[in-house]
Write a protein that holds these residues in place. Structure first.
Motif, PDB file in Angstrom:
ATOM      1  N   PRO A  83       4.338   5.600   8.146  1.00  0.00           N
ATOM      2  CA  PRO A  83       2.994   5.202   7.715  1.00  0.00           C
ATOM      3  C   PRO A  83       2.832   5.207   6.198  1.00  0.00           C
ATOM      4  O   PRO A  83       2.171   4.360   5.634  1.00  0.00           O
ATOM      5  N   GLY A  84       3.473   6.142   5.532  1.00  0.00           N
ATOM      6  CA  GLY A  84       3.332   6.262   4.080  1.00  0.00           C
ATOM      7  C   GLY A  84       3.934   5.110   3.305  1.00  0.00           C
ATOM      8  O   GLY A  84       3.785   5.014   2.101  1.00  0.00           O
ATOM      9  N   GLN A  85       4.612   4.226   3.996  1.00  0.00           N
ATOM     10  CA  GLN A  85       5.259   3.122   3.296  1.00  0.00           C
ATOM     11  C   GLN A  85       4.329   1.976   2.968  1.00  0.00           C
ATOM     12  O   GLN A  85       4.735   1.029   2.316  1.00  0.00           O
ATOM     13  N   TRP A  86       3.094   2.053   3.438  1.00  0.00           N
ATOM     14  CA  TRP A  86       2.206   0.907   3.238  1.00  0.00           C
ATOM     15  C   TRP A  86       2.145   0.497   1.775  1.00  0.00           C
ATOM     16  O   TRP A  86       2.274  -0.669   1.436  1.00  0.00           O
ATOM     17  N   ASP A  87       1.993   1.501   0.912  1.00  0.00           N
ATOM     18  CA  ASP A  87       1.845   1.174  -0.502  1.00  0.00           C
ATOM     19  C   ASP A  87       3.086   0.510  -1.070  1.00  0.00           C
ATOM     20  O   ASP A  87       3.009  -0.271  -1.999  1.00  0.00           O
ATOM     21  N   GLU A  88       4.237   0.838  -0.501  1.00  0.00           N
ATOM     22  CA  GLU A  88       5.452   0.221  -1.019  1.00  0.00           C
ATOM     23  C   GLU A  88       5.411  -1.294  -0.878  1.00  0.00           C
ATOM     24  O   GLU A  88       5.979  -2.009  -1.688  1.00  0.00           O
ATOM     25  N   LEU A  89       4.733  -1.759   0.158  1.00  0.00           N
ATOM     26  CA  LEU A  89       4.600  -3.200   0.316  1.00  0.00           C
ATOM     27  C   LEU A  89       3.806  -3.776  -0.850  1.00  0.00           C
ATOM     28  O   LEU A  89       4.060  -4.881  -1.309  1.00  0.00           O
ATOM     29  N   GLY A  90       2.839  -3.020  -1.322  1.00  0.00           N
ATOM     30  CA  GLY A  90       2.079  -3.462  -2.489  1.00  0.00           C
ATOM     31  C   GLY A  90       2.927  -3.481  -3.742  1.00  0.00           C
ATOM     32  O   GLY A  90       2.807  -4.380  -4.566  1.00  0.00           O
ATOM     33  N   TRP A  91       3.808  -2.510  -3.882  1.00  0.00           N
ATOM     34  CA  TRP A  91       4.612  -2.438  -5.106  1.00  0.00           C
ATOM     35  C   TRP A  91       5.638  -3.547  -5.162  1.00  0.00           C
ATOM     36  O   TRP A  91       5.953  -4.066  -6.229  1.00  0.00           O
ATOM     37  N   THR A  92       6.223  -3.890  -3.996  1.00  0.00           N
ATOM     38  CA  THR A  92       7.348  -4.822  -4.008  1.00  0.00           C
ATOM     39  C   THR A  92       6.946  -6.201  -4.510  1.00  0.00           C
ATOM     40  O   THR A  92       7.790  -6.957  -4.977  1.00  0.00           O
ATOM     41  N   ARG A  93       5.676  -6.533  -4.431  1.00  0.00           N
ATOM     42  CA  ARG A  93       5.259  -7.861  -4.912  1.00  0.00           C
ATOM     43  C   ARG A  93       5.628  -8.039  -6.390  1.00  0.00           C
ATOM     44  O   ARG A  93       5.951  -9.133  -6.830  1.00  0.00           O
ATOM     45  N   PHE A  94       5.602  -6.950  -7.132  1.00  0.00           N
ATOM     46  CA  PHE A  94       5.957  -7.064  -8.548  1.00  0.00           C
ATOM     47  C   PHE A  94       7.466  -7.233  -8.735  1.00  0.00           C
ATOM     48  O   PHE A  94       7.916  -7.832  -9.702  1.00  0.00           O
ATOM     49  N   TYR A  95       8.220  -6.695  -7.804  1.00  0.00           N
ATOM     50  CA  TYR A  95       9.679  -6.895  -7.834  1.00  0.00           C
ATOM     51  C   TYR A  95       9.990  -8.388  -7.711  1.00  0.00           C
ATOM     52  O   TYR A  95      10.794  -8.937  -8.475  1.00  0.00           O
ATOM     53  N   TYR A  96       9.357  -9.039  -6.732  1.00  0.00           N
ATOM     54  CA  TYR A  96       9.628 -10.463  -6.512  1.00  0.00           C
ATOM     55  C   TYR A  96       9.202 -11.296  -7.726  1.00  0.00           C
ATOM     56  O   TYR A  96       9.917 -12.194  -8.167  1.00  0.00           O
ATOM     57  N   ALA A  97       8.039 -10.995  -8.234  1.00  0.00           N
ATOM     58  CA  ALA A  97       7.530 -11.776  -9.366  1.00  0.00           C
ATOM     59  C   ALA A  97       8.443 -11.607 -10.586  1.00  0.00           C
ATOM     60  O   ALA A  97       8.779 -12.578 -11.271  1.00  0.00           O
TER      61      ALA A  97
END
Lengths: 296, 180
Positions: A83-97
């Motif tokens: 469950p704690g991984q939700w925020d990681e999905l938010g962070w990864t968007r910057f990796y792609y960009a």
């Protein structure tokens, strides 16, 4: 699970000296995305319009964006393992960009924004040309200080401070959001790289990318590279005022709320359109008028 | 000085050079390192910083035309070197090292409003590029700050460029030069 490092950032032809907008979507309906897409097209923006999608993005959404001249970039969002991984999905968007900017070093400006609750009321390239040093980044301000936000941004930043003195230094600055920032593409790449890397390292369940971004924005060397334009400068507006559910939690008034005229949010000081309207969906009257204006 | 992690990172910085850098880093707050490679010297400095001090690490992390770079990078995937650098910074307070993945000249231009109290130049080794690096970064040095670099006396291009561009220097540790 597919690791994000498997992401192959595409290379684009003919982008040298041009601007790029970057948005990331998950599973969001076209009705909610249409104002973003239509407003960017109508603004006269001539750069590359990128939309990063994942496996949850509906085929109809991809088709509509493609029809309006957007370039779709595919990624696979890893499945959550805890469950704690939700925020990681938010962070990864910057990796792609950041990966896309790294692979396409010729871009002039990069314009990052949220998608579901953003419209472009002015061509963002024009705003940047007229208002920002070409070697800087502009980032959206919240209209209140970090210290005045005891529920969200304040605690997010406090979590990153290693001493009480550090928080004392930071609490007086206006908070910023991850929802709209733009400027020199090389700098944007470094900034987004740093936000992603730091989020990965902090790995605290209550940490957020916005907390990290607030900290970086107010700390050397990024405090010499980033500007937070005042509302009258018309870069962006975020609704954190009337209509926002948590407005009463702020310990000081929110500054710079705009006025709405004919579906356009205007600076209350200059009466000119604000380039990027963010979180307009939180005020019912704004949402209704803006959705109507940017229906096809 | 704490050099334990730095010792585990491959690079060309000798022991007394690492010691000297760590010592200097412990007394400076805003440090620019031009040329970081895998982060051996970055880590030596970062592990000895005082509270609130920051290192700006500038590198393209794609190597250069020098043979030593080619040999290692040719067998690695794109982006490997930058990932390696970031891995080598693991365990540090997350804000201590800020990487800028770009050329030295680009970074100096973008950071034109920043002032550093220590600038360590260790990027290219040919005369033209070293001269360009020093010329670009010298204006970013705060008054009374420390301007220094690596490979003086061992790379002729470095030595000539430093002599012409910096003026009076002294050897601080093995091949590290500092402006006097």
């Amino acid at each position: 699970m597919k690791p994000i490092s498997d992401f192959n950032a595409p290379r684009f032809d003919g982008v040298n000296g041009r601007d790029v907008t970057i948005g990331v979507v998950y599973d969001v309906s076209w009705d909610d995305l249409r104002p973003y897409a239509v407003s960017l097209v109508r603004s006269g923006f001539t750069g590359l319009k990128l939309l990063i999608v994942d496996q949850s993005t509906h085929p109809g959404v991809r088709e509509n964006f493609t029809r309006l001249g957007f370039t779709i970039v595919e990624r696979i969002t890893p499945e959550r393992e805890a469950p704690g991984q939700w925020d990681e999905l938010g962070w990864t968007r910057f990796y792609y960009a950041a990966a896309i900017l790294r692979n396409n070093p010729g871009f002039r400006n990069a314009i990052w924004s949220d998608v579901r609750d953003v419209v472009f009321q002015v061509n963002p390239s024009t705003w940047l040309e007229n208002n920002l040093d070409p070697d800087k980044i502009a980032i959206e301000g919240l209209g209140h200080t970090l210290g005045a936000c005891p529920i969200h941004n304040g605690p997010w930043v406090q979590l990153l401070c290693s001493t009480p003195e550090e928080w004392e230094r930071l609490r007086v600055f206006e908070g910023i959001t991850t929802g709209a920032f733009a400027g020199n593409a090389k700098l944007m790449q470094s900034f987004m790289d740093s936000v992603y890397s730091i989020c990965c390292r902090v790995k605290h369940p209550n940490s957020t990318d916005q907390g990290v971004m607030n900290y970086l924005t107010r700390t050397f060397p990024y405090n010499t590279l980033i500007q937070v334009p005042a509302p009258r400068e018309g870069f962006s507006v975020v609704d954190a005022g009337e209509g926002a559910a948590w407005v009463n939690t702020f310990t000081e008034p929110v500054q710079g709320m705009p006025t709405l005229e004919d579906g356009v949010l205007l600076s209350s000081e200059t009466k000119r359109p604000i380039a990027i309207a963010h979180l307009y969906t939180r005020v019912a009257a704004w949402r209704e008028a803006i959705h109507k204006k940017y229906s096809e | 000085m704490n050099l334990e992690r730095a010792h585990q990172i491959h690079g060309w910085m000798a022991e007394d050079e690492l010691e000297w850098l760590a010592q200097q880093a412990s007394t400076h707050k805003r440090i620019a390192e031009i040329g970081s490679w895998k982060g051996r010297s970055t880590r030596a400095m970062a592990d000895n910083l005082s509270d609130g001090a920051v290192i700006v690490a500038v590198d393209t992390w794609v190597g250069s035309d020098e043979d030593a770079h080619h040999a290692e990078l040719n067998v690695q995937p794109n982006g490997w070197l930058f990932d390696e650098f970031k891995r080598n910074m693991n365990g540090l307070s997350p804000f201590k090292v800020q990487p800028f993945q770009m050329t030295s000249i680009e970074a100096a231009h973008l950071l034109k409003d920043a002032r550093f109290d220590m600038i360590f130049i260790d990027a290219a080794h040919d005369y033209e590029n070293v001269k360009a690096d020093i010329s670009a970064w010298k204006p970013l040095l705060a008054e009374g700050g420390l301007l220094c670099g690596h490979d003086y006396g061992t790379w002729p291009g470095v030595t000539q460029a430093v002599d012409e561009t910096v003026g009076s220097v002294r050897l601080a540790a093995f091949t590290i030069w500092e402006k006097v």
